[in-house]
Enzyme design. Sequence first.
Site, mmCIF file in Angstrom:
data_model
loop_
_atom_site.group_PDB
_atom_site.id
_atom_site.type_symbol
_atom_site.label_atom_id
_atom_site.label_comp_id
_atom_site.label_asym_id
_atom_site.label_seq_id
_atom_site.Cartn_x
_atom_site.Cartn_y
_atom_site.Cartn_z
ATOM 1 C CB CYS A 33 -0.919 0.018 1.228
ATOM 2 S SG CYS A 33 0.031 0.009 2.753
ATOM 3 C CB CYS A 104 -2.251 -3.167 8.018
ATOM 4 S SG CYS A 104 -3.359 -2.942 6.615
HETATM 5 FE FE1 FES Z 1 -1.300 0.423 4.328
HETATM 6 FE FE2 FES Z 1 -2.884 -0.669 6.132
HETATM 7 S S1 FES Z 1 -3.435 -0.046 4.134
HETATM 8 S S2 FES Z 1 -0.783 -0.275 6.292
#
Ligand code: FES
Length: 137
Positions: A33, A104
Amino acid sequence: MYNEEVIKEFQNLQNVGVVENYNAYGKIGNAACGDIMEMTMYINPETEIIEQVGFRTFGCAAAQATSSRATTLVKGKTVQEALALSNKAVVDSLGGLPAQKMHCSVLAEEAIKACVENYLDRKAGKITDSNEPTKMV
Ligand code: FES
């Protein structure tokens, strides 16, 4: 989406910030992400116990809650105990995360490992303040 325990942790984050006089530093990016996490610790060189720990993250609620919980789990522990902490153990202590948010929780585990490795490398004379490593997962 999140259980009550995760929401409670997110609303009451622990150990946010940078430890004054830290002697361990880790910075991790989450390739999934693009979020980033930075961790600092003061590890007692005599006992190798993590006396202080702080984190800062540009991450989602799951990253913040798991990072917060992870810091409370390693504070007061030895570096070897901290290295053994898995993201799954952190998530379990929060009662679980939605499957799509599990990645995450890797930020906290990897940041702890990076931090402790940084301490061990620094102790071995391999790292100076001017060549702090960064790492992507
Ligand atoms: Fe990036 Fe959770 S979406 S750490």
